[in-house]
Design an enzyme around this catalytic site. Structure first.
Site, PDB file in Angstrom:
ATOM      1  N   LYS A 244       4.064  34.862   6.598  1.00 47.11           N
ATOM      2  CA  LYS A 244       4.414  33.961   7.747  1.00 47.11           C
ATOM      3  C   LYS A 244       5.702  33.658   7.019  1.00 47.11           C
ATOM      4  CE  LYS A 244       2.126  30.419   6.999  1.00 47.11           C
ATOM      5  NZ  LYS A 244       3.317  28.764   6.405  1.00 47.11           N
ATOM      6  N   ASN A 245       5.159  33.607   5.646  1.00 49.98           N
ATOM      7  CA  ASN A 245       7.064  31.987   5.441  1.00 49.98           C
ATOM      8  C   ASN A 245       8.161  32.958   5.355  1.00 49.98           C
ATOM      9  OD1 ASN A 245       5.274  29.558   5.051  1.00 49.98           O
ATOM     10  ND2 ASN A 245       4.206  30.645   3.292  1.00 49.98           N
TER      11      ASN A 245
ATOM     12  N   CYS B 195       2.645  16.209   4.036  1.00 50.93           N
ATOM     13  CA  CYS B 195       1.181  17.196   4.729  1.00 50.93           C
ATOM     14  C   CYS B 195       0.398  16.895   4.130  1.00 50.93           C
ATOM     15  CB  CYS B 195       2.243  18.496   5.524  1.00 50.93           C
ATOM     16  SG  CYS B 195       1.186  20.156   2.989  1.00 50.93           S
TER      17      CYS B 195
ATOM     18  N   ARG C 190       5.880  15.779   0.046  1.00 51.33           N
ATOM     19  CA  ARG C 190       6.885  17.187   0.416  1.00 51.33           C
ATOM     20  C   ARG C 190       8.205  16.644   1.613  1.00 51.33           C
ATOM     21  NH1 ARG C 190       3.574  21.591   3.109  1.00 51.33           N
ATOM     22  NH2 ARG C 190       5.363  23.317   2.002  1.00 51.33           N
TER      23      ARG C 190
ATOM     24  N   ASP D 117      14.795  15.692   0.620  1.00 47.13           N
ATOM     25  CA  ASP D 117      16.742  15.845   0.254  1.00 47.13           C
ATOM     26  C   ASP D 117      17.280  16.539  -0.689  1.00 47.13           C
ATOM     27  OD1 ASP D 117      14.397  15.975  -2.661  1.00 47.13           O
ATOM     28  OD2 ASP D 117      16.189  15.871  -3.648  1.00 47.13           O
TER      29      ASP D 117
ATOM     30  N   ASP E 131       0.482  28.620  -3.815  1.00 42.88           N
ATOM     31  CA  ASP E 131       0.365  28.803  -2.241  1.00 42.88           C
ATOM     32  C   ASP E 131      -1.521  30.394  -2.574  1.00 42.88           C
ATOM     33  OD1 ASP E 131       2.987  29.709  -0.161  1.00 42.88           O
ATOM     34  OD2 ASP E 131       1.335  27.710  -1.339  1.00 42.88           O
TER      35      ASP E 131
ATOM     36  N   ILE F 271       2.770  22.273  -8.499  1.00 43.92           N
ATOM     37  CA  ILE F 271       4.104  22.277  -8.065  1.00 43.92           C
ATOM     38  C   ILE F 271       4.171  21.223  -6.435  1.00 43.92           C
ATOM     39  CG2 ILE F 271       4.661  23.428  -5.845  1.00 43.92           C
ATOM     40  CD1 ILE F 271       5.509  25.091  -8.021  1.00 43.92           C
TER      41      ILE F 271
ATOM     42  N   ARG G 278      -3.173  29.240  11.738  1.00 44.12           N
ATOM     43  CA  ARG G 278      -2.171  29.034  11.680  1.00 44.12           C
ATOM     44  C   ARG G 278      -1.216  30.502  10.797  1.00 44.12           C
ATOM     45  NH1 ARG G 278       0.129  23.394   9.658  1.00 44.12           N
ATOM     46  NH2 ARG G 278       1.918  24.260   9.524  1.00 44.12           N
TER      47      ARG G 278
HETATM   48  C1  EPZ Z   1       7.575  26.972   1.073  1.00 46.66           C
HETATM   49  O1  EPZ Z   1       7.166  25.401   0.877  1.00 46.66           O
HETATM   50  C2  EPZ Z   1       6.309  27.359   1.564  1.00 46.66           C
HETATM   51  N1  EPZ Z   1       6.295  27.126   3.363  1.00 46.66           N
HETATM   52  C3  EPZ Z   1       5.214  26.560   1.091  1.00 46.66           C
HETATM   53  O2  EPZ Z   1       3.888  27.691   1.710  1.00 46.66           O
HETATM   54  C4  EPZ Z   1       4.495  26.983  -0.106  1.00 46.66           C
HETATM   55  O3  EPZ Z   1       3.559  25.842  -1.023  1.00 46.66           O
HETATM   56  C5  EPZ Z   1       5.634  26.331  -0.803  1.00 46.66           C
HETATM   57  O4  EPZ Z   1       7.539  26.976  -1.120  1.00 46.66           O
HETATM   58  C6  EPZ Z   1       6.436  26.727  -2.711  1.00 46.66           C
HETATM   59  O5  EPZ Z   1       6.004  28.024  -2.605  1.00 46.66           O
HETATM   60  C7  EPZ Z   1       6.950  27.813   3.898  1.00 46.66           C
HETATM   61  O6  EPZ Z   1       7.536  28.362   2.959  1.00 46.66           O
HETATM   62  C8  EPZ Z   1       7.232  27.482   5.308  1.00 46.66           C
HETATM   63  P1  EPZ Z   1       9.559  23.951  -1.915  1.00 46.66           P
HETATM   64  P2  EPZ Z   1       8.275  24.757   1.111  1.00 46.66           P
HETATM   65  O7  EPZ Z   1      10.737  23.370  -1.053  1.00 46.66           O
HETATM   66  O8  EPZ Z   1       9.746  25.339   1.167  1.00 46.66           O
HETATM   67  C9  EPZ Z   1       9.969  19.386  -4.344  1.00 46.66           C
HETATM   68  C10 EPZ Z   1       2.365  28.035   2.962  1.00 46.66           C
HETATM   69  O9  EPZ Z   1       0.723  27.726   2.538  1.00 46.66           O
HETATM   70  N2  EPZ Z   1      10.719  19.548  -2.739  1.00 46.66           N
HETATM   71  O10 EPZ Z   1       9.665  24.675  -2.120  1.00 46.66           O
HETATM   72  O11 EPZ Z   1       8.294  23.142   1.720  1.00 46.66           O
HETATM   73  C11 EPZ Z   1       8.557  19.765  -3.288  1.00 46.66           C
HETATM   74  O12 EPZ Z   1       8.053  18.091  -3.176  1.00 46.66           O
HETATM   75  C12 EPZ Z   1       2.840  27.085   2.496  1.00 46.66           C
HETATM   76  O13 EPZ Z   1       2.002  29.019   3.433  1.00 46.66           O
HETATM   77  C13 EPZ Z   1      12.097  18.392  -3.324  1.00 46.66           C
HETATM   78  O14 EPZ Z   1      11.550  17.872  -4.037  1.00 46.66           O
HETATM   79  O15 EPZ Z   1       8.018  24.302  -0.922  1.00 46.66           O
HETATM   80  C14 EPZ Z   1       7.845  20.762  -3.801  1.00 46.66           C
HETATM   81  O16 EPZ Z   1       6.825  19.512  -4.906  1.00 46.66           O
HETATM   82  C15 EPZ Z   1       2.348  25.469   1.538  1.00 46.66           C
HETATM   83  N3  EPZ Z   1      12.617  18.295  -2.355  1.00 46.66           N
HETATM   84  C16 EPZ Z   1       8.708  21.239  -4.781  1.00 46.66           C
HETATM   85  O17 EPZ Z   1       9.954  21.212  -4.298  1.00 46.66           O
HETATM   86  C17 EPZ Z   1      13.328  19.049  -1.705  1.00 46.66           C
HETATM   87  O18 EPZ Z   1      14.218  18.156  -0.675  1.00 46.66           O
HETATM   88  C18 EPZ Z   1       8.533  23.282  -4.088  1.00 46.66           C
HETATM   89  O19 EPZ Z   1       8.453  22.940  -2.790  1.00 46.66           O
HETATM   90  C19 EPZ Z   1      12.666  20.169  -1.077  1.00 46.66           C
HETATM   91  C20 EPZ Z   1      11.215  20.131  -1.641  1.00 46.66           C
END
Ligand code: EPZ
Length: 430
Positions: free
Chosen positions: A22-23, A117, A122, A125, A305, A327, A397
């Protein structure tokens, strides 16, 4: 509202086919609009998030032809609108990938700001930092991200946080910028690599995806492609933990075992027998499993995940385990539901201490989010008696034919939509 109703206690036994990731698919569907030629994408998972992303893509004018549940043709040449409405972002955050795709191709885009969420605030920045580094003016106006650039040009960018979304979004924006972009401290998840491979199949020049440094030489245009999405390692891991929780013997088919290394390592730690094949992995759990310590980390570390799934198994293991969620700041909500089934857990900040119990007792629980919802179904399958899981829309989803796949390996689970149907199920299984 639909629920899952589960009669647990049976070991899951058999083989289950894993769907496309999915991702990876959500980002690849967005990237597909970056060419004016037609792109064919195969091995899409048939899940609600994919349907919403396809609606968002056709919503801006792209031509979307769904060939069947797992294949779609997309042509971005008919796009007339560069504005992604809040309605789509509210349904799936990942529609923000259209920001990077539109900015990369048209040097302009407007996307509603995604909210938080259930698993955390999330922020985005790092996405915006990347777009600005590529020369885009990015403003937040009335709940929208408005990005525009006279001239997208290559840059040397170091991410402050390892972010899957920011890595993919900025990689798309850089794919057609002038010159060389070097991105450091990037995410290395398999779906990041899949998006890079897809963009390269359309004529992009991206090197190093899957390592700490990605180098992108911008190209003037991208061309048609036919591409198949990688298997979903999170869906695979979910079924592997279902086998562990029910003392079963399950083989997940159509997987890339390398993507499951951290999951396999933990399953071995707690006492499961693992057999790896070229594109399958078998998990056998005989006796009561052992406790362990888990810390979620960016890939190739243990995936966040997969945190709820191992949490359920450890709550039934012999001994005391700890889980550190490094995370997201709010990914332990499912433990409250698990405690209602008899689990003994103490959460302090981003760490949970779990005292394994011999068994749970079935009751009515609610899915707080996608992965936790699937994990609570695993808890129901491991429990004698009947468990009812509410809010299964989250599960639908991201898991294709979830109850059917579980039924195919002996899971007694049904999707119901009324108290009457629940009573009918209870009578049938008692
Ligand atoms: C992706 O989310 C996945 N979603 C998530 O899967 C997954 O948990 C996550 O990556 C981590 O592997 C999709 O791919 C659609 P991140 P994403 O940016 O990209 C912080 C599922 O169950 N962060 O890697 O949103 C953030 O707050 C979902 O399929 C910032 O600070 O995750 C988090 O603490 C749930 N600033 C960490 O980084 C930013 O601009 C990792 O988030 C972006 C992120």
């Amino acid at each position: 509202m639909e629920q899952y109703v589960i009669k647990g206690g049976n070991p899951l036994v058999g083989e289950v086919e894993i769907s496309g990731a999915k991702n990876a698919a959500l980002a690849i569907l967005a990237a597909a609009i970056m060419t004016d030629e037609t792109v064919l994408i195969d091995n899409l998972p048939d899940v609600n998030d994919i349907n919403v992303m396809l609606e968002a893509i056709s919503g801006i004018g792209a031509t979307v032809q769904r060939l069947d549940r797992h294949r779609v043709k997309i042509n971005g040449g008919t796009i007339t609108d560069f504005n992604i409405e809040y309605d789509y972002i509210k349904k799936i955050r990942a529609s923000y990938y259209l920001l990077g795709a539109l900015l990369g191709k048209y040097s302009k885009a407007e996307v509603a700001l995604p909210g938080g969420c259930n698993i955390g605030s999330r922020p985005i920045d790092q996405h915006l930092k990347g777009f600005r580094a590529l020369g885009a003016d990015v403003d937040i106006e009335h709940g929208k991200i408005v990005a525009e650039s006279e001239h997208m040009r290559g840059t040397h960018l170091y991410f402050d946080v390892v972010s899957v979304g920011a890595t993919i979004n900025v990689m798309m924006a850089a794919a057609m910028a002038d010159g060389l972009t070097i991105m450091e401290n990037v995410a290395k998840e398999p779906h990041v690599v899949d998006v890079a491979n897809f963009l390269n199949s359309m004529g992009a020049n991206i090197r190093g995806a899957g390592t700490d440094v990605i180098k992108i030489r911008g190209v003037h245009s991208l061309h048609k492609s036919e591409y198949s999405i990688i298997p979903d390692q999170i869906e695979a891991g979910t079924f592997m933990f279902a086998a562990a929780a029910t003392k079963g013997d399950v083989t997940v088919l159509n997987v890339i075992p390398k993507h499951l290394d951290a999951t396999i390592s933990k399953l071995k730690d707690i006492g499961c027998e693992i057999e790896e094949f070229d594109d399958a992995v078998r998990v056998v759990a005989k006796g009561r499993l052992r406790s362990t310590q888990v810390k979620t980390l960016p890939y190739p570390g243990y995936p966040t995940d997969m945190q709820p799934q191992i949490g359920v198994v450890l709550a039934l293991a012999n001994g005391t385990s700890t889980i550190t969620e490094s995370i997201f700041e709010n990914r332990f909500k499912y433990l409250d539901e698990l405690a209602r089934m008899g689990a003994v857990i103490k959460v302090e900040g981003n760490s949970a201490t779990i005292e394994g119990v011999e068994k749970f007792s079935g009751t009515r629980i609610s899915a707080p989010d996608l992965r936790a919802g699937a994990a609570l179904c695993i808890a129901g399958l491991a429990t004698d008696g009947v468990t009812i899981v509410d809010d299964i829309k989250y599960i639908q989803r991201g898991y294709e034919r979830f109850e059917e796949k579980l039924q195919s390996i002996g899971g007694i689970i049904e999707k119901v939509a009324s108290e009457k149907e629940i009573q009918k199920f209870v009578l049938k299984v008692s």
